[in-house]
Every structure is written in C-alpha cells, then in structure tokens.
Design a protein around this motif. Sequence first.
Motif, PDB file in Angstrom:
ATOM      1  N   LYS A 164      91.594 -86.562 -41.614  1.00 35.40           N
ATOM      2  CA  LYS A 164      91.157 -87.342 -42.604  1.00 35.40           C
ATOM      3  C   LYS A 164      89.602 -87.628 -42.480  1.00 35.40           C
ATOM      4  N   SER A 165      89.142 -87.524 -41.184  1.00 37.13           N
ATOM      5  CA  SER A 165      87.928 -87.776 -41.210  1.00 37.13           C
ATOM      6  C   SER A 165      87.096 -86.561 -41.455  1.00 37.13           C
ATOM      7  N   LEU A 175      97.712 -83.544 -46.113  1.00 42.17           N
ATOM      8  CA  LEU A 175      96.132 -83.534 -45.568  1.00 42.17           C
ATOM      9  C   LEU A 175      95.633 -82.352 -45.223  1.00 42.17           C
ATOM     10  N   SER A 213      96.115 -93.742 -47.583  1.00 41.51           N
ATOM     11  CA  SER A 213      96.392 -94.388 -46.305  1.00 41.51           C
ATOM     12  C   SER A 213      97.662 -93.685 -45.996  1.00 41.51           C
ATOM     13  N   GLU A 259      99.172 -90.573 -46.536  1.00 39.55           N
ATOM     14  CA  GLU A 259      99.342 -89.157 -46.749  1.00 39.55           C
ATOM     15  C   GLU A 259      99.974 -88.698 -45.310  1.00 39.55           C
ATOM     16  N   LYS A 268      94.310 -88.463 -37.992  1.00 38.82           N
ATOM     17  CA  LYS A 268      92.910 -89.157 -38.039  1.00 38.82           C
ATOM     18  C   LYS A 268      91.867 -88.164 -38.065  1.00 38.82           C
ATOM     19  N   CYS A 282      91.037 -89.969 -49.160  1.00 38.69           N
ATOM     20  CA  CYS A 282      92.372 -89.846 -48.575  1.00 38.69           C
ATOM     21  C   CYS A 282      92.984 -91.295 -48.685  1.00 38.69           C
ATOM     22  N   GLU A 294      87.149 -86.694 -45.338  1.00 34.34           N
ATOM     23  CA  GLU A 294      86.272 -87.574 -45.716  1.00 34.34           C
ATOM     24  C   GLU A 294      84.735 -87.176 -45.760  1.00 34.34           C
TER      25      GLU A 294
END
Length: 260
Positions: free
Chosen positions: A79-80, A98, A91, A93, A76, A89, A83
């Motif tokens: 991903k953040s 990542l 969902s 992955e 998480k 990204c 982003e």
Amino acid sequence: IDESGVYGRDDDKEKMIKMLLCDDRRGKGNTVIPIVGMGGVGKTTVAQLVCNDKRVKAHFDVIAWVCVSEEHDVIKITKSLLEGLGSLCESMETLSSLQVKLQQSLIGKKFLFVLDDVWNSSYNDWEMLKSPFSSGKQGSKIIVTTRDERVALMIRNGPIHFLDLISDEDCWSLFEKHAFRNEDSMRNQELEVIGKEIVKKCKGLPLAAKVAGGLLGSKGTFKEWEDIFNSDEWCQSNTKDGILPALRLSYIHMHSHLKR
C-alpha cells in the motif's frame, strides 16, 4: 534532507549513485542493493542523499520510499509503495488486488524503491513482496537498508554497500553544528576542548554525535558539559537494549513531563 547537515558521506553517496545509474543489460529483473550498518551509522541518511540527487531523479521514472521497520506487513508495504506512486488504496483491499494494482502501475517504468530499516529475513516473505516488481522496466533498482547482514545476503542480487563509522573530524563537525547553535553566546575554548572529548565517546556514530550535540546545545556552562562527559552512561554497552548511550543521556536530561 538538508545536505549541509551531513558530514563524511560524500564517498558513500557517489558509490551508491554509481551502482544505481549502472544498467546491467545482461541481468534480468531488478537489482537489489542493500545498505548494511549498525544502528545510528546513517543508512537512512545515505539513502535520502541518493534519492535527493538530481541525477537519480532524472534516471528513474518513479521513486517511492517505505519505512518497513520490525513489523514486516506485506499488505502495508505494498500500500505504501502504491501511495508513493500516487495511487489511492481502499482500506479493505486484499493483498492480491494491491499487487495487481502495483504490477500494472510499474509496467514500462524504470523505478527506484527504498525499503528502509528491514529486519525480516524470511525468504518467502521477500518473494511475496517483490513479485509485482517484475513488471518494471529493465534497470529498475531497490535499495534496502538493514542492520542485519543476513537480510542483505538473502535479498541481494547486486553488491552490498557496508556503511562504516565517520571520521573523528566529521563527527566533530556534526556535533559542533548542533551544540553551538548560538555561537556568540555559547562558543568558548573550554567548551570546545571538552566537546572534542565528548565526541570521542560517540565513537564515529553520526546519530550519537547529533544527539549529544543537541543535548549540550541547551547547556551553556562548563560544569554542565563536564557532567555529561563524566556520566556513567558512556560506559554502558548499547547491545543489551539497542539504545545508544547518547540517546539515553538525552532522555535522562528531559523534563519529567516529557519522559512519559
């Protein structure tokens, strides 16, 4: 962030900016600068002030912010960060894909990452999270805000910035801004006198002063302010469940349908 609503943090802001703009050519990798302080003292606010400064924006190629909190989910968080850098990204992955994507996104870039409200003190989790950061340009920085000095000692490779309480004067200015929103109808000498006594109960915590001021901003009589001042909640320690007395008072005085 609205800087006009921040009091007593000019020195902290400048010290942090000085550390961020200093490129240590002798070192390798990224410099991690923890901000350590108790809950409600303003760690996130100082990080916001720093990221909002035009000198910092000009110094770094990219800036990304992640609120980590107690659930330290490496997927998480990664991903953040992606982003925050403008990447999309999927969902499903994996962590591996990542991290490769993040590593490639950072090549040749001087970045500033803010990991806000970190609780996890696992060294292995930290090593896993930061592995893609090595592709960034020399001089990249990571700010980590945390209440736990153990976290700061585990992750840091630079100085730790300890955030102290603000002065009584700054605490009053913050309280005053939120308590006297409609000055013509509310401000009077009686309320100012008892307001300054309430501020003393906030003990230099900016969040407590802000919440108490916000609560009293909707109460216009001396009796209502006196009731808040005399509340037994101020005598309760906030160590048992982590809730500041000012926050608990704010909750108690909510309408019943909002308490849910």
